[in-house]
Design an enzyme around this catalytic site. Structure first.
Site, PDB file in Angstrom:
ATOM      1  N   CYS A   2       0.845  -1.184   0.000  1.00  0.00           N
ATOM      2  CA  CYS A   2       0.000   0.000   0.000  1.00  0.00           C
ATOM      3  C   CYS A   2       0.885   1.242   0.000  1.00  0.00           C
ATOM      4  O   CYS A   2       2.047   1.193   0.372  1.00  0.00           O
ATOM      5  CB  CYS A   2      -0.864   0.027   1.248  1.00  0.00           C
ATOM      6  SG  CYS A   2      -1.873  -1.440   1.425  1.00  0.00           S
ATOM      7  N   ARG A  27       4.025   0.395  -6.580  1.00  0.00           N
ATOM      8  CA  ARG A  27       3.923  -0.560  -5.482  1.00  0.00           C
ATOM      9  C   ARG A  27       2.750  -1.521  -5.665  1.00  0.00           C
ATOM     10  O   ARG A  27       2.642  -2.507  -4.950  1.00  0.00           O
ATOM     11  CB  ARG A  27       3.749   0.196  -4.153  1.00  0.00           C
ATOM     12  CG  ARG A  27       4.908   1.112  -3.846  1.00  0.00           C
ATOM     13  CD  ARG A  27       4.513   2.188  -2.870  1.00  0.00           C
ATOM     14  NE  ARG A  27       4.420   1.711  -1.522  1.00  0.00           N
ATOM     15  CZ  ARG A  27       5.391   1.751  -0.621  1.00  0.00           C
ATOM     16  NH1 ARG A  27       6.551   2.253  -0.938  1.00  0.00           N
ATOM     17  NH2 ARG A  27       5.215   1.316   0.596  1.00  0.00           N
ATOM     18  N   TRP A  74      -3.558  -2.215  -1.549  1.00  0.00           N
ATOM     19  CA  TRP A  74      -3.545  -3.555  -2.158  1.00  0.00           C
ATOM     20  C   TRP A  74      -4.247  -4.436  -1.149  1.00  0.00           C
ATOM     21  O   TRP A  74      -3.775  -4.624  -0.039  1.00  0.00           O
ATOM     22  CB  TRP A  74      -2.119  -4.022  -2.416  1.00  0.00           C
ATOM     23  CG  TRP A  74      -2.109  -5.235  -3.305  1.00  0.00           C
ATOM     24  CD1 TRP A  74      -2.924  -6.316  -3.240  1.00  0.00           C
ATOM     25  CD2 TRP A  74      -1.251  -5.452  -4.423  1.00  0.00           C
ATOM     26  NE1 TRP A  74      -2.638  -7.204  -4.229  1.00  0.00           N
ATOM     27  CE2 TRP A  74      -1.611  -6.711  -4.976  1.00  0.00           C
ATOM     28  CE3 TRP A  74      -0.215  -4.737  -5.009  1.00  0.00           C
ATOM     29  CZ2 TRP A  74      -0.955  -7.246  -6.081  1.00  0.00           C
ATOM     30  CZ3 TRP A  74       0.426  -5.293  -6.096  1.00  0.00           C
ATOM     31  CH2 TRP A  74       0.055  -6.528  -6.638  1.00  0.00           C
ATOM     32  N   ASN A  98      -0.682   0.851   6.205  1.00  0.00           N
ATOM     33  CA  ASN A  98       0.050  -0.102   5.384  1.00  0.00           C
ATOM     34  C   ASN A  98       0.563  -1.184   6.324  1.00  0.00           C
ATOM     35  O   ASN A  98       1.116  -0.859   7.368  1.00  0.00           O
ATOM     36  CB  ASN A  98       1.226   0.655   4.726  1.00  0.00           C
ATOM     37  CG  ASN A  98       2.064  -0.235   3.841  1.00  0.00           C
ATOM     38  OD1 ASN A  98       1.682  -1.371   3.561  1.00  0.00           O
ATOM     39  ND2 ASN A  98       3.193   0.271   3.400  1.00  0.00           N
ATOM     40  N   GLY A  99       0.351  -2.456   6.009  1.00  0.00           N
ATOM     41  CA  GLY A  99       0.865  -3.523   6.872  1.00  0.00           C
ATOM     42  C   GLY A  99      -0.262  -4.347   7.480  1.00  0.00           C
ATOM     43  O   GLY A  99      -1.383  -4.332   6.982  1.00  0.00           O
ATOM     44  N   GLU A 479      22.171 -20.559   1.475  1.00  0.00           N
ATOM     45  CA  GLU A 479      21.873 -19.189   1.060  1.00  0.00           C
ATOM     46  C   GLU A 479      22.813 -18.201   1.773  1.00  0.00           C
ATOM     47  O   GLU A 479      23.312 -17.253   1.163  1.00  0.00           O
ATOM     48  CB  GLU A 479      20.400 -18.873   1.377  1.00  0.00           C
ATOM     49  CG  GLU A 479      19.974 -17.414   1.262  1.00  0.00           C
ATOM     50  CD  GLU A 479      20.115 -16.817  -0.122  1.00  0.00           C
ATOM     51  OE1 GLU A 479      20.503 -17.530  -1.068  1.00  0.00           O
ATOM     52  OE2 GLU A 479      19.855 -15.613  -0.250  1.00  0.00           O
ATOM     53  N   LYS A 483      25.285 -15.706  -0.169  1.00  0.00           N
ATOM     54  CA  LYS A 483      25.209 -14.252   0.041  1.00  0.00           C
ATOM     55  C   LYS A 483      26.587 -13.708   0.398  1.00  0.00           C
ATOM     56  O   LYS A 483      27.024 -12.703  -0.136  1.00  0.00           O
ATOM     57  CB  LYS A 483      24.244 -13.982   1.175  1.00  0.00           C
ATOM     58  CG  LYS A 483      23.085 -13.137   1.155  1.00  0.00           C
ATOM     59  CD  LYS A 483      22.145 -12.839   0.111  1.00  0.00           C
ATOM     60  CE  LYS A 483      22.287 -13.363  -1.245  1.00  0.00           C
ATOM     61  NZ  LYS A 483      21.045 -13.748  -1.888  1.00  0.00           N
ATOM     62  N   GLU A 486      29.105 -13.904  -2.625  1.00  0.00           N
ATOM     63  CA  GLU A 486      28.868 -13.068  -3.802  1.00  0.00           C
ATOM     64  C   GLU A 486      29.109 -11.585  -3.540  1.00  0.00           C
ATOM     65  O   GLU A 486      29.484 -10.858  -4.444  1.00  0.00           O
ATOM     66  CB  GLU A 486      27.472 -13.298  -4.407  1.00  0.00           C
ATOM     67  CG  GLU A 486      26.322 -12.826  -3.579  1.00  0.00           C
ATOM     68  CD  GLU A 486      24.973 -13.077  -4.251  1.00  0.00           C
ATOM     69  OE1 GLU A 486      24.870 -12.975  -5.470  1.00  0.00           O
ATOM     70  OE2 GLU A 486      24.020 -13.371  -3.509  1.00  0.00           O
ATOM     71  N   HIS A 502      31.647 -35.741   7.602  1.00  0.00           N
ATOM     72  CA  HIS A 502      31.932 -36.506   6.374  1.00  0.00           C
ATOM     73  C   HIS A 502      32.875 -35.739   5.455  1.00  0.00           C
ATOM     74  O   HIS A 502      32.885 -35.956   4.250  1.00  0.00           O
ATOM     75  CB  HIS A 502      30.622 -36.840   5.664  1.00  0.00           C
ATOM     76  CG  HIS A 502      29.717 -37.687   6.507  1.00  0.00           C
ATOM     77  ND1 HIS A 502      29.950 -39.020   6.739  1.00  0.00           N
ATOM     78  CD2 HIS A 502      28.614 -37.376   7.230  1.00  0.00           C
ATOM     79  CE1 HIS A 502      29.012 -39.503   7.547  1.00  0.00           C
ATOM     80  NE2 HIS A 502      28.194 -38.507   7.859  1.00  0.00           N
ATOM     81  N   LYS A 602      22.150  -9.082 -12.561  1.00  0.00           N
ATOM     82  CA  LYS A 602      20.878  -9.287 -11.853  1.00  0.00           C
ATOM     83  C   LYS A 602      20.018 -10.329 -12.564  1.00  0.00           C
ATOM     84  O   LYS A 602      19.323 -11.109 -11.941  1.00  0.00           O
ATOM     85  CB  LYS A 602      20.147  -7.941 -11.744  1.00  0.00           C
ATOM     86  CG  LYS A 602      18.861  -8.003 -10.936  1.00  0.00           C
ATOM     87  CD  LYS A 602      19.149  -8.219  -9.452  1.00  0.00           C
ATOM     88  CE  LYS A 602      17.891  -8.437  -8.633  1.00  0.00           C
ATOM     89  NZ  LYS A 602      18.195  -9.169  -7.393  1.00  0.00           N
TER      90      LYS A 602
HETATM   91  C1  F6R Z   1      21.945 -14.474  -5.470  1.00  0.00           C
HETATM   92  C2  F6R Z   1      21.166 -14.231  -6.655  1.00  0.00           C
HETATM   93  C3  F6R Z   1      21.197 -15.248  -7.732  1.00  0.00           C
HETATM   94  C4  F6R Z   1      19.803 -15.435  -8.316  1.00  0.00           C
HETATM   95  C5  F6R Z   1      19.843 -16.373  -9.521  1.00  0.00           C
HETATM   96  C6  F6R Z   1      18.462 -16.641 -10.073  1.00  0.00           C
HETATM   97  O1  F6R Z   1      21.820 -13.434  -4.549  1.00  0.00           O
HETATM   98  O2  F6R Z   1      20.516 -13.223  -6.772  1.00  0.00           O
HETATM   99  O3  F6R Z   1      21.702 -16.452  -7.280  1.00  0.00           O
HETATM  100  O4  F6R Z   1      18.980 -15.936  -7.315  1.00  0.00           O
HETATM  101  O5  F6R Z   1      20.654 -15.819 -10.523  1.00  0.00           O
HETATM  102  O6  F6R Z   1      17.883 -15.483 -10.532  1.00  0.00           O
HETATM  103  P1  F6R Z   1      16.325 -15.405 -10.759  1.00  0.00           P
HETATM  104  O7  F6R Z   1      15.684 -15.544  -9.423  1.00  0.00           O
HETATM  105  O8  F6R Z   1      16.091 -14.051 -11.373  1.00  0.00           O
HETATM  106  O9  F6R Z   1      15.952 -16.528 -11.662  1.00  0.00           O
END
Ligand code: F6R
Length: 607
Positions: A2, A27, A74, A98-99, A479, A483, A486, A502, A602
């Site tokens: 929202c 949004r 929304w 909102n929320g 994950e 993170k 990267e 192992h 991205k």
């Molecule tokens: C890690 C990251 C990537 C994406 C991957 C898939 O932080 O962003 O590992 O998760 O490239 O991307 P999507 O989700 O756009 O298919």
């Protein structure tokens, strides 16, 4: 999400409020409304659908008044309709929100018992009615709001306008951001600075727990404890920004911090909060008929799928296989009829995930896409789409998309379990109540940031870092390691706790930090054994846990990050916050390009 706007202006504000709301259209919303003070009295105009519907109404019945609040909604509680659109007004007060107000049902029952008649299906109206009651009892608007805010549980942002109070607006932030704009004899309020672009470039941001009393002269901000505080005014380029960083240094930080807000939005979309049930849109296949599920994705999206594998198997008792898309597409996995393939992708354009989708379709599978970009190729080619509604994610490292993928997949898992008759109504209610708490729990988790910043100074010196977790915390360990590597370029690996002996245990010495993600669950004792193995070899443990886990982890060399206790199902969503903050702060200390780490894109549209 929202959108909230407020103006204490020098001339008629209704049109300006709508102009500002237009800047928040990105949004997403399905109804909109404005409240102004015309000749000192509250007037409200609301319309279902897009802003042009509201504008048509305002053309026919123009609203005067130099003070106003506006909202794009929304739908959360209650379907998108004029009756549920904001502002919600009583005789004395109008509110936009909102929320999620987690405890709205209790509050509503209490008010109904006192004779209050509700005119909408929303949680927001509870806030308006509570403030109205206080004012009816003789309290000033400020005192009334001060009385009501501590009674509200959840993560939210609120703005209030009061009858006969043309020089007053009150705003409160708990979990959802709010920006304050400073004009010349005028004051503004917005969900973000983008909304205020046409009016001012002088912005301050409310911090968590703040509430603010605005007049045309300025603003008085109080923190959660009621202390008057200063929030610095920043000069923000007033140009037509599409997305901005708010008061954060990086998009990644902004996206980490907006998770309570966006995940509330995702849950609201897939839950009927009043009935405490999951309410998915109609899908072109019968969930009860699904025989097996294959999940395929890349990177972070894959790990969201790996968490969902646990939920789907537990709640829906369907066999699930989770696969890296670049492997799945070439492995020629036999897929038998009756299967569902779930493809998960933030961008919806990832080449390997798209190829996997096409392969699954060729094999006669139903394909469900869980995506953030609803116009993407993956969304278009799938048989059905569940959008995660995280909003634009700019930081290359995925954060809010991950947790919103989890939220969507958690709802899907419950929906399949229910369709198959494996979850009782009581189980479903319990799970939905737990989901509703996630935004607030995330807000709590964000408070660990200063502590994490300190421990990241040690992590930044490490050459390698190990992440351990069991159950749904195993994919979260993967994950966490992804993170960290990267964005900080520190080598990191994620392992299931039981795998330690192992092989990876050979790596452990006093230079090796080990991040252990372990809420106090039914396998916590096993994780304690893993920690003992690490400690015996001099490894430095960073334990992410809850108060019970912290009390029972009698192991040397442990630094503890303590989160509130919570139901196991929501842990992966809430524990994502410290995991992301560890990577973020470490990268900032290392001085890397946090939002655009080297060699990464991205959207990966090539193999
Ligand atoms: C890690 C990251 C990537 C994406 C991957 C898939 O932080 O962003 O590992 O998760 O490239 O991307 P999507 O989700 O756009 O298919």
């Amino acid at each position: 999400m929202c959108g909230i706007v407020g103006i204490l202006g020098k001339s008629a504000v209704a049109e300006k409020v709508v102009e500002s709301l237009r800047r928040l259209e990105y949004r997403g919303y399905d109804s909109a409304g404005v409240a102004t003070l015309e000749h000192g009295r509250l007037e409200v105009c609301r319309a279902e659908g897009k802003l042009k519907n509201l504008e048509h109404k305002l053309d026919k019945h123009p609203m005067g008044g130099h003070s106003g609040i506006g909202h794009t909604r929304w739908a959360t509680h209650g379907k998108p309709s004029e009756r549920n659109a904001h502002p919600h007004a009583t005789k004395r007060v109008a509110v936009v929100h909102n929320g999620i107000i987690e405890n709205f049902r209790e509050l509503k029952t209490e008010l109904e018992a006192e004779g209050v008649v509700f005119r909408s299906d929303t949680d927001t109206e509870v806030v308006a009615q509570l403030v109205d009651r206080q004012m009816l009892a003789g309290k000033s608007p400020v005192a009334a709001v001060a009385e009501v805010l501590p009674r509200l549980k959840g993560a939210f942002a609120l703005a209030f306008l009061f009858d006969r109070e043309a020089d007053l607006m009150i705003a409160a932030r708990r979990g959802s951001p709010l920006a304050i704009g400073y004009g010349d004899g005028e004051m503004f309020l917005g969900s973000d600075a983008i909304a205020l672009g046409p009016f001012t470039d002088r912005i301050s941001y409310l911090e968590e727990g703040d509430w603010a009393v605005l007049t045309r002269e300025g603003v008085e901000v109080r923190d959660e404890s009621g202390r008057i505080v200063e929030r610095p005014i920043q000069k923000v380029p007033a140009g037509a920004l599409l997305v901005d960083k708010g008061n954060h240094r990086h998009f990644m930080a902004k996206e980490i911090y907006e998770q309570p807000e966006v995940i509330a939005h995702t849950f609201s979309h897939y839950l009927d909060l009043s009935a405490e049930t999951v309410a998915l849109p109609d899908l072109p296949f019968d969930l009860a008929e699904i025989q097996h599920i294959s999940i395929t994705a890349c990177g972070t999206a894959l790990y969201a799928g790996a968490v969902a594998e646990y939920w789907l198997e537990r709640f829906a008792r369907v066999p699930v296989s989770t696969d890296i898309a670049s492997e799945f597409r070439y492995r020629e996995t036999p897929l038998t009829p009756g299967g569902l393939t779930i493809v998960i992708s933030q961008s919806g354009e990832t080449a390997d995930t798209l190829a996997s989708l096409r392969y699954a379709k060729e094999c006669g599978q139903k394909v469900l896409a869980v995506v953030n970009v609803p116009t993407s190729t993956i969304a278009r080619e799938a048989d059905a789409v569940l959008p995660i509604l995280a909003g634009p994610e700019i930081g290359v490292a995925s954060t809010k998309a991950f947790t919103c993928q989890l939220a969507t997949l958690a709802c899907l898992s419950v929906a399949i379990g229910r369709a198959k008759g494996l979850l009782s109504q009581e189980d479903e209610h319990r799970l939905v109540r737990a989901f509703m708490e996630v935004p607030r729990l995330m807000t709590e988790a964000l408070k660990l940031s200063p502590e994490i910043e300190v421990l990241s100074r040690t992590l930044a010196k490490a050459r390698d870092v190990l992440y351990l977790g069991r159950g749904t915390n195993f994919p979260l360990a993967l994950e966490g390691a992804l993170k960290l590597k990267e964005i900080s370029y520190i080598h990191a690996e994620g392992y299931a706790g039981g795998e330690l002996k192992h092989g990876p245990i050979a790596l452990i010495d006093e230079t090796m930090p080990v991040v252990v993600i372990a809420p106090h669950d039914r396998i916590f004792d096993k994780t304690v054994s893993n920690m003992e193995e690490v400690a015996a070899r001099g490894g430095k443990i960073i334990l992410v846990t809850d108060p019970k886990g912290a009390a029972q982890a009698h192991v040397d060399a442990v630094q503890k990050l303590i989160l509130p206790e919570m139901p196991a199902t929501v842990c992966p969503m809430v524990y994502s916050i410290p995991v992301q903050l560890i990577a973020y702060h470490t990268a900032v200390i290392m001085g890397t390009d946090v939002d655009q780490p080297r060699n990464l894109a991205k959207s990966v549209t090539v193999e």
